[in-house]
Design a protein around this motif. Structure first.
Motif, PDB file in Angstrom:
ATOM      1  N   LEU A 114      27.161  45.039  35.807  1.00  0.00           N
ATOM      2  CA  LEU A 114      26.582  43.867  36.471  1.00  0.00           C
ATOM      3  C   LEU A 114      25.790  43.043  35.465  1.00  0.00           C
ATOM      4  CD1 LEU A 114      26.309  42.501  39.262  1.00  0.00           C
ATOM      5  CD2 LEU A 114      24.190  43.804  39.576  1.00  0.00           C
ATOM      6  N   LYS A 115      26.160  41.756  35.334  1.00  0.00           N
ATOM      7  CA  LYS A 115      25.467  40.846  34.419  1.00  0.00           C
ATOM      8  C   LYS A 115      25.144  39.559  35.157  1.00  0.00           C
ATOM      9  CE  LYS A 115      27.801  42.458  30.229  1.00  0.00           C
ATOM     10  NZ  LYS A 115      28.657  42.026  29.075  1.00  0.00           N
ATOM     11  N   ASN A 116      23.839  39.287  35.278  1.00  0.00           N
ATOM     12  CA  ASN A 116      23.382  38.070  35.958  1.00  0.00           C
ATOM     13  C   ASN A 116      24.002  37.913  37.335  1.00  0.00           C
ATOM     14  OD1 ASN A 116      21.848  37.294  33.653  1.00  0.00           O
ATOM     15  ND2 ASN A 116      23.712  36.407  32.735  1.00  0.00           N
ATOM     16  N   GLY A 117      24.126  39.023  38.053  1.00  0.00           N
ATOM     17  CA  GLY A 117      24.601  39.006  39.425  1.00  0.00           C
ATOM     18  C   GLY A 117      26.107  39.000  39.570  1.00  0.00           C
ATOM     19  N   ILE A 118      26.849  39.033  38.446  1.00  0.00           N
ATOM     20  CA  ILE A 118      28.322  39.029  38.484  1.00  0.00           C
ATOM     21  C   ILE A 118      28.832  40.292  37.799  1.00  0.00           C
ATOM     22  CG2 ILE A 118      30.431  37.828  37.747  1.00  0.00           C
ATOM     23  CD1 ILE A 118      28.909  36.339  39.891  1.00  0.00           C
ATOM     24  N   TRP A 119      29.832  40.906  38.436  1.00  0.00           N
ATOM     25  CA  TRP A 119      30.406  42.121  37.861  1.00  0.00           C
ATOM     26  C   TRP A 119      31.409  41.775  36.755  1.00  0.00           C
ATOM     27  CZ3 TRP A 119      28.385  46.730  38.682  1.00  0.00           C
ATOM     28  CH2 TRP A 119      27.632  46.933  39.831  1.00  0.00           C
ATOM     29  N   HIS A 120      31.283  42.451  35.622  1.00  0.00           N
ATOM     30  CA  HIS A 120      32.172  42.271  34.469  1.00  0.00           C
ATOM     31  C   HIS A 120      32.908  43.582  34.181  1.00  0.00           C
ATOM     32  CE1 HIS A 120      30.717  38.299  32.865  1.00  0.00           C
ATOM     33  NE2 HIS A 120      29.763  38.589  33.745  1.00  0.00           N
ATOM     34  N   SER A 145      35.331  38.873  33.036  1.00  0.00           N
ATOM     35  CA  SER A 145      34.513  38.765  34.244  1.00  0.00           C
ATOM     36  C   SER A 145      35.394  38.849  35.482  1.00  0.00           C
ATOM     37  CB  SER A 145      33.764  37.423  34.239  1.00  0.00           C
ATOM     38  OG  SER A 145      33.129  37.201  35.479  1.00  0.00           O
ATOM     39  N   VAL A 199      33.030  37.899  40.742  1.00  0.00           N
ATOM     40  CA  VAL A 199      32.484  38.213  42.068  1.00  0.00           C
ATOM     41  C   VAL A 199      31.186  39.007  41.913  1.00  0.00           C
ATOM     42  CG1 VAL A 199      34.753  38.184  43.154  1.00  0.00           C
ATOM     43  CG2 VAL A 199      33.838  40.329  42.260  1.00  0.00           C
ATOM     44  N   SER A 200      30.399  38.970  42.982  1.00  0.00           N
ATOM     45  CA  SER A 200      29.108  39.668  42.940  1.00  0.00           C
ATOM     46  C   SER A 200      29.115  40.970  43.736  1.00  0.00           C
ATOM     47  CB  SER A 200      27.994  38.743  43.472  1.00  0.00           C
ATOM     48  OG  SER A 200      28.305  38.305  44.795  1.00  0.00           O
ATOM     49  N   ARG A 210      30.323  44.675  44.708  1.00  0.00           N
ATOM     50  CA  ARG A 210      30.851  45.821  43.966  1.00  0.00           C
ATOM     51  C   ARG A 210      32.244  46.205  44.457  1.00  0.00           C
ATOM     52  NH1 ARG A 210      29.619  49.516  39.560  1.00  0.00           N
ATOM     53  NH2 ARG A 210      31.303  51.028  39.771  1.00  0.00           N
ATOM     54  N   ALA A 249      34.772  43.777  43.300  1.00  0.00           N
ATOM     55  CA  ALA A 249      34.943  43.887  41.845  1.00  0.00           C
ATOM     56  C   ALA A 249      35.833  45.069  41.494  1.00  0.00           C
ATOM     57  CB  ALA A 249      33.583  44.018  41.175  1.00  0.00           C
TER      58      ALA A 249
END
Length: 387
Positions: A12-18, A34, A37-38, A40, A43
């Motif tokens: 999770l980076k800045n609210g977005i899953w990578h 990336s 999406v936020s 889980r 993602a």
């Protein structure tokens, strides 16, 4: 209620899953991108789809099918600067009709057989057919041993097959040097553009493409001798070296008669350089002139080169001088010849214009043998022509 295991490979980076996950199918062994999406769960679903996608992409690339035509075009790019590139392109164009659409793995003796059979039916020389087969073999070898796709896999994933050549034993056609009378009959039946080119060839010993591609830009003045010559570039000579072509009075007259017809090329037809001399017009003229049509006799333009060589020999021109005039010398160009040496070449070339002196040794021996015994003529001609 049991706790759900989380799929590894997400961060999770800045609210977005990578996605950050190892994969043997991803470039560099890592899939990093990336999901956008936020959530889980969403993602994880995207990660599963992306892993499946890159695995399928890798499988498709690994199973990539390259056709012979695609490989042949790649081969032409590789050899574009070669002096033989044009000839190879002609061979490949002939092969495309039969094997162009086939995958490389399907090119072998069996799939080449229709090509070979058709070329033989058309009366093409085994040597010419073998040259085309050799070109196909070169393409397959490079596809297997040199070219690689993005995954580092060869274009041809198996060892290239050994393509069979035709046996040349007993298939080589014998040259047919022309007598003066035969030359007159043949040339008088040719259209002007071919007659001019043929007259130049029989007085210089130039090969067909050396005549067809002759350019005014290659003309060189020989001030000390009050004449001119041509220096052929290495790109069109068979030996891949520059060649000086001296002109006797007949060849010089032919060239002078062509001045002003075309800006760049000496021998042209309807505004374009002559592509070849052995055309349907040449074949018709050969037949109408009553020249041999036996399948063992060479009927092409190369006979003019043989005629020039035989006449030089008949005029007692020394071997080294004959080799120089025929372009067999190694790398000599105009600036390497002294005026005296050029004068010697000019004098030798002039001897073939003397109809009483420059007789073909073959024809002279035949005539003498005929006078002695008409019944032994075929045997004698076969022996002399093969020498």
């Amino acid at each position: 209620m049991s706790k759900r295991n989380k799929m590894p490979g997400l961060r999770l980076k800045n609210g977005i899953w990578h996605i950050e996950k190892r994969s043997q199918y991803a470039p560099g062994g890592w899939l990093r991108e990336s999901t956008g999406v936020s959530g889980r769960t969403e993602a994880e679903q995207k990660l599963i789809r992306r892993l499946a996608e890159i695995q399928e992409e890798a499988k498709q690339q690994a199973a990539a099918v390259y056709t012979f035509e695609a490989a042949a075009l790649r081969y032409l790019e590789d050899i574009a600067q070669s002096s033989s590139a044009e000839t190879i392109a002609i061979h490949l164009d002939q092969l495309f009709v039969y094997i162009g659409a086939l995958p490389l793995e399907q090119v072998h003796d069996g799939t080449l057989k229709p090509f070979v059979d058709e070329r033989l039916r058309l009366g093409k020389a085994p040597k010419s057919i073998n040259n085309a087969i050799g070109t196909a073999s070169a393409v397959l070898n490079r596809a297997a041993r040199v070219w690689r796709n993005e995954q580092g896999l060869p274009w041809l994933k198996q060892a290239p097959p050994k393509l069979s050549r035709l046996s040349l034993k007993g298939c080589q056609k014998r040259p047919y040097p022309l007598s003066w009378e035969e030359q007159d009959r043949l040339f008088s039946r040719l259209p002007r553009h071919l007659a001019d080119a043929a007259m130049f060839a029989v007085n210089t010993g130039c090969r067909e493409q050396e005549v067809c591609q002759l350019r005014w830009a290659w003309e060189v003045k020989l001030d000390d001798l009050s004449t001119f010559a041509f220096v052929l570039p290495e790109s069109i000579t068979k030996t891949s070296t520059e060649r000086v072509v001296v002109l006797n009075t007949v060849a010089k007259a032919v060239v002078d008669s062509r001045r002003g017809i075309h800006e760049d090329f000496v021998f042209t037809y309807r505004g374009n350089p002559v592509g070849k001399l052995r055309t349907s017009a040449w074949i018709r003229a050969w037949t109408k002139a009553g020249l041999p049509t036996d399948s063992t006799i060479l009927k092409g333009v190369h006979n003019l080169r043989h005629t020039f060589g035989r006449r030089l020999r008949g005029a007692a021109v020394p071997l080294e001088t004959r080799k120089a005039l025929l372009g067999h010398a190694s790398g000599d160009i105009t600036t390497h010849y002294s005026a005296a040496e050029l004068g010697e070449l000019l004098d030798a070339a002039e001897k073939v214009t003397d109809r009483g002196r420059a007789q073909s040794p073959t024809l002279t021996v035949i005539k003498r043998q005929k006078e002695e015994s008409v019944g032994k003529l075929p045997e004698m001609r076969g022996k002399v022509s093969g020498c």
